[in-house]
Design an enzyme around this catalytic site. Sequence first.
Site, PDB file in Angstrom:
ATOM      1  N   TYR A 182      -1.048  -0.746  10.352  1.00 19.54           N
ATOM      2  CA  TYR A 182      -1.241  -1.031   8.922  1.00 19.54           C
ATOM      3  C   TYR A 182      -0.041  -0.525   8.109  1.00 19.54           C
ATOM      4  O   TYR A 182       0.501  -1.243   7.262  1.00 19.54           O
ATOM      5  CB  TYR A 182      -2.534  -0.369   8.447  1.00 19.54           C
ATOM      6  CG  TYR A 182      -2.877  -0.652   7.001  1.00 19.54           C
ATOM      7  CD1 TYR A 182      -3.484  -1.853   6.634  1.00 19.54           C
ATOM      8  CD2 TYR A 182      -2.592   0.280   5.995  1.00 19.54           C
ATOM      9  CE1 TYR A 182      -3.801  -2.117   5.299  1.00 19.54           C
ATOM     10  CE2 TYR A 182      -2.896   0.022   4.669  1.00 19.54           C
ATOM     11  CZ  TYR A 182      -3.510  -1.171   4.321  1.00 19.54           C
ATOM     12  OH  TYR A 182      -3.815  -1.436   2.998  1.00 19.54           O
ATOM     13  N   SER A 237       0.851  -1.199   0.000  1.00 17.54           N
ATOM     14  CA  SER A 237       0.000   0.000   0.000  1.00 17.54           C
ATOM     15  C   SER A 237       0.880   1.240   0.000  1.00 17.54           C
ATOM     16  O   SER A 237       2.000   1.213   0.533  1.00 17.54           O
ATOM     17  CB  SER A 237      -0.884   0.007   1.257  1.00 17.54           C
ATOM     18  OG  SER A 237      -1.494   1.272   1.416  1.00 17.54           O
TER      19      SER A 237
HETATM   20  P1  NAP Z   1     -11.216  -6.236   1.725  1.00 15.10           P
HETATM   21  O1  NAP Z   1     -12.300  -5.830   0.789  1.00 15.10           O
HETATM   22  O2  NAP Z   1     -11.355  -5.906   3.168  1.00 15.10           O
HETATM   23  O3  NAP Z   1     -10.920  -7.801   1.527  1.00 15.10           O
HETATM   24  C1  NAP Z   1      -9.941  -8.401   2.286  1.00 15.10           C
HETATM   25  C2  NAP Z   1      -9.854  -9.840   1.902  1.00 15.10           C
HETATM   26  O4  NAP Z   1      -8.837 -10.414   2.745  1.00 15.10           O
HETATM   27  C3  NAP Z   1     -11.135 -10.600   2.132  1.00 15.10           C
HETATM   28  O5  NAP Z   1     -11.358 -11.472   1.051  1.00 15.10           O
HETATM   29  C4  NAP Z   1     -10.846 -11.380   3.402  1.00 15.10           C
HETATM   30  O6  NAP Z   1     -11.480 -12.644   3.391  1.00 15.10           O
HETATM   31  C5  NAP Z   1      -9.355 -11.598   3.293  1.00 15.10           C
HETATM   32  N1  NAP Z   1      -8.738 -11.906   4.578  1.00 15.10           N
HETATM   33  C6  NAP Z   1      -8.699 -11.146   5.701  1.00 15.10           C
HETATM   34  N2  NAP Z   1      -8.052 -11.799   6.680  1.00 15.10           N
HETATM   35  C7  NAP Z   1      -7.664 -12.995   6.154  1.00 15.10           C
HETATM   36  C8  NAP Z   1      -6.959 -14.109   6.661  1.00 15.10           C
HETATM   37  N3  NAP Z   1      -6.508 -14.138   7.921  1.00 15.10           N
HETATM   38  N4  NAP Z   1      -6.738 -15.159   5.840  1.00 15.10           N
HETATM   39  C9  NAP Z   1      -7.192 -15.168   4.570  1.00 15.10           C
HETATM   40  N5  NAP Z   1      -7.870 -14.132   4.028  1.00 15.10           N
HETATM   41  C10 NAP Z   1      -8.109 -13.065   4.812  1.00 15.10           C
HETATM   42  O7  NAP Z   1      -9.845  -5.568   1.284  1.00 15.10           O
HETATM   43  P2  NAP Z   1      -9.468  -4.901  -0.117  1.00 15.10           P
HETATM   44  O8  NAP Z   1      -9.815  -3.466  -0.035  1.00 15.10           O
HETATM   45  O9  NAP Z   1      -9.983  -5.732  -1.222  1.00 15.10           O
HETATM   46  O10 NAP Z   1      -7.865  -5.015  -0.004  1.00 15.10           O
HETATM   47  C11 NAP Z   1      -7.136  -6.097  -0.582  1.00 15.10           C
HETATM   48  C12 NAP Z   1      -5.652  -5.812  -0.378  1.00 15.10           C
HETATM   49  O11 NAP Z   1      -5.321  -4.543  -0.981  1.00 15.10           O
HETATM   50  C13 NAP Z   1      -5.258  -5.709   1.087  1.00 15.10           C
HETATM   51  O12 NAP Z   1      -3.980  -6.274   1.273  1.00 15.10           O
HETATM   52  C14 NAP Z   1      -5.215  -4.206   1.328  1.00 15.10           C
HETATM   53  O13 NAP Z   1      -4.361  -3.865   2.386  1.00 15.10           O
HETATM   54  C15 NAP Z   1      -4.688  -3.727  -0.004  1.00 15.10           C
HETATM   55  N6  NAP Z   1      -5.015  -2.322  -0.300  1.00 15.10           N
HETATM   56  C16 NAP Z   1      -6.306  -1.919  -0.393  1.00 15.10           C
HETATM   57  C17 NAP Z   1      -6.595  -0.575  -0.692  1.00 15.10           C
HETATM   58  C18 NAP Z   1      -8.016  -0.073  -0.810  1.00 15.10           C
HETATM   59  O14 NAP Z   1      -8.209   1.153  -0.887  1.00 15.10           O
HETATM   60  N7  NAP Z   1      -9.017  -0.931  -0.832  1.00 15.10           N
HETATM   61  C19 NAP Z   1      -5.545   0.320  -0.852  1.00 15.10           C
HETATM   62  C20 NAP Z   1      -4.233  -0.136  -0.746  1.00 15.10           C
HETATM   63  C21 NAP Z   1      -3.977  -1.462  -0.483  1.00 15.10           C
HETATM   64  P3  NAP Z   1     -12.441 -13.175   4.583  1.00 15.10           P
HETATM   65  O15 NAP Z   1     -13.465 -12.095   4.786  1.00 15.10           O
HETATM   66  O16 NAP Z   1     -12.971 -14.427   4.021  1.00 15.10           O
HETATM   67  O17 NAP Z   1     -11.578 -13.371   5.784  1.00 15.10           O
END
Ligand code: NAP
Length: 246
Positions: free
Chosen positions: A157, A144
Amino acid sequence: MTIDLTDKVIVVTGSSWGIGSKLIKAFSEENAKIVINYNSSETEAEFLYNEIIQHNPNCIKIKADVTSIDDIKKLYNETILNFGKIDVLINNAGICDDNLIQELTDAQWRRVIDVNLMGVYLCCKTFSQLMIKQSFGKIINIASLKGQEGCEGQTNYSASKAGVIGFTLALAKELGKYNISVNAICPGFIVTDLNRHNNIKKMLAEKRSLMSIEHNLNDLINFILYMSSDKMHSVSGQVFNVDSRK
Ligand code: NAP
């Protein structure tokens, strides 16, 4: 330019919803063999799986907590049992649990570091065993921008994502000789179905951006599709900022 991922075996951790589920859909459209991973969102994972297998039978879903080595071994073994190899590992699973430092509990600190950093370490360690034997593989770690810039209220984070960046750079140096690339991607604020109406964060992200952020999810997905394909061969040890931060 067409991106063809036919026969590529791609594992996306944390793909029950959010960015991970969009990646699964995009990989499936390019005929990849895909592994959906989830931890707690069984219903969402089942829904996604049912949608995918209607047009792509080469899809499995596996429950595995990325912080558990036993679960990751299961994810690894079932991937090999079903598809026999691994081409691309995308470490996407991630969480945040925000608080200002004086209110932040040790449990909040540990859990975020555990999922976001320990999880990436465990998955890379496990899946690179086979990649080394194959003399091929691609690892893409989703970090990120906050791992580079820091963010108030997100020390845990930001530290975890900075850790992912350092880990990626070091691992790329170790695995390059086996023809395995390791790169990190740093998205900015990504508009997903979940945060489309999160007006304050969206407003702040828009203020800091040179371009509209409306399409940055598609940009991110297309970027990862390209990296996963045979169009990209020799790029490793890089950190890509997929954003238009001022
Ligand atoms: P999200 O919508 O909250 O989804 C997170 C995913 O991670 C879910 O599928 C969840 O599955 C899974 N997860 C959480 N804990 C887990 C565990 N212990 N084992 C296996 N799976 C797990 O997040 P997102 O926004 O799509 O983000 C995805 C990635 O991009 C993350 O690494 C985040 O830090 C990064 N990111 C996101 C943004 C943004 O603005 N969205 C920006 C920068 C970086 P379950 O619910 O089944 O546990």
